[in-house]
Write an enzyme that holds these catalytic residues in place. Structure first.
Site, short mmCIF file in Angstrom:
data_model
loop_
_atom_site.label_atom_id
_atom_site.label_comp_id
_atom_site.label_asym_id
_atom_site.label_seq_id
_atom_site.Cartn_x
_atom_site.Cartn_y
_atom_site.Cartn_z
N HIS A 65 0.84 -1.19 0.00
CA HIS A 65 0.00 0.00 0.00
C HIS A 65 0.88 1.25 0.00
CE1 HIS A 65 -3.99 -1.95 1.51
NE2 HIS A 65 -3.93 -1.88 0.20
N ASP A 67 0.97 4.14 1.47
CA ASP A 67 1.45 4.82 2.68
C ASP A 67 2.58 4.08 3.36
OD1 ASP A 67 -0.59 2.90 3.22
OD2 ASP A 67 -0.80 3.67 5.26
N HIS A 140 -4.98 -8.47 6.03
CA HIS A 140 -5.23 -7.11 5.56
C HIS A 140 -5.89 -7.21 4.19
CE1 HIS A 140 -4.87 -2.85 5.81
NE2 HIS A 140 -3.98 -2.73 4.84
#
Length: 312
Positions: A65, A67, A140
């Site tokens: 991801h 970030d 996740h």
């Protein structure tokens, strides 16, 4: 050994906090530091820290991801411009190599050092004489991994004053004693290793978990860890939202640390809705009710990893 946080926010940066990145400083142990995740602007955060990119030895990505990843191409490029020439290894899930190959190729970035990219799907990802790093799959929206860094036990220290009283000077026999072997001096005196070598130093364990909601994978990575870094995106009053978005609450992080028999817990990866330090206090309080040895991660702050005796 200490952890130094460069970013503690979830999702997007704010004026108060940057997105995820944490350094494991191993200056005494390896004269280097390792990094876990590299969100956007991590290299800017490093400029405000005591860290130097030339000392970066290994970089571990928990998941792909943005970030946790978008700062990586710029950091790798800047490392070369800042005089970094030592080899660097980057570890992460499948897809990491493709992302970096394209980013660095299209931008025509020059990497003047040996860069190795190691993709993994969990298990043992690194080991040498002093450390090993294991990874485990978490839960996740995409594959996300936690890392367990284990410092291997080191031999005890020699009682040099006692050895000198026996007339034994530094040399090969010192090495044998440190390995646990008994030796005999030229005068025929038997020196027993157990009498002149202190107890071995127990290695420390640091667990750094990627984004996850509560799952079975967190426990084996965290058992008896000296320090666990766990996301706490939400307070527990938003537990349903946390589950929906595959994240955890501060209380859930504390429950994991307690079950694992960890020594200390550091909460990080805070939602932007908690925009200032005062807003994070409820997260800390709900975690400390379950696991008192809990702290909030703070950017540009160092958290030592202390040795301890394992619980029976």
């Amino acid at each position: 050994m200490e952890l130094y946080f460069l970013g503690t926010n979830a999702g997007v940066p704010t004026l108060q906090r940057n997105v995820t990145s944490v350094a494991l400083r191993l200056l005494e142990e390896r004269r280097s530091f390792w990094m876990f995740d590299c969100g956007e602007a991590t290299q800017h955060q490093i400029l405000r820290s005591p860290l130097r990119l030339g000392k970066l030895e290994k970089l571990f990505i928990t998941h792909l991801h943005g970030d946790h990843l978008f700062g990586l191409p710029g950091l790798l490029s800047s490392r070369g411009y800042q005089g970094g020439i030592a080899p660097l290894t980057v570890y992460g899930p499948p897809g990491l190599k493709n992302y970096l190959d394209i980013s660095l190729s299209v931008s025509q970035s020059r990497i003047p050092y040996k860069l190795e990219i190691v993709e993994h799907t969990g298990g043992l990802v690194f080991e040498d004489d002093s450390f090993k790093v294991e990874a485990g799959l978490l839960e996740h929206r995409i594959d996300s991994y936690g890392y367990r860094v284990t410092e291997k036990d080191s031999p005890g220290s020699l009682n040099t004053e006692l050895l000198q009283s026996y007339g034994l000077k530094p040399g090969p026999l010192y090495g044998k004693l440190k390995k646990g072997e008994n030796v005999t001096t030229e005068e025929g005196i038997v020196i027993y290793a157990a009498e002149v070598v202190s107890e071995p130093k127990r290695g420390r364990i640091v667990t750094i978990l990627g984004d996850t909601r509560p799952c079975e994978g967190t426990l084996p990575l965290s058992v008896n860890a000296d320090l666990v870094v766990h996301e706490a995106t939400f307070a527990h009053d938003l537990a349903d939202m946390a589950y929906q978005y595959h994240h955890s609450t501060a209380r859930q992080a504390a429950e994991l640390a307690k079950e694992a028999g960890a020594h200390q817990l550091l909460l990080t990866h805070f939602s932007s809705r908690y925009s200032n330090p005062e807003a994070l206090i409820p997260l800390l309080e709900e975690a400390q009710m379950i696991f008192p040895e809990t702290l909030l991660a703070e950017e540009f702050c160092a958290f030592p990893v202390y040795r301890r005796v394992l619980r029976n």
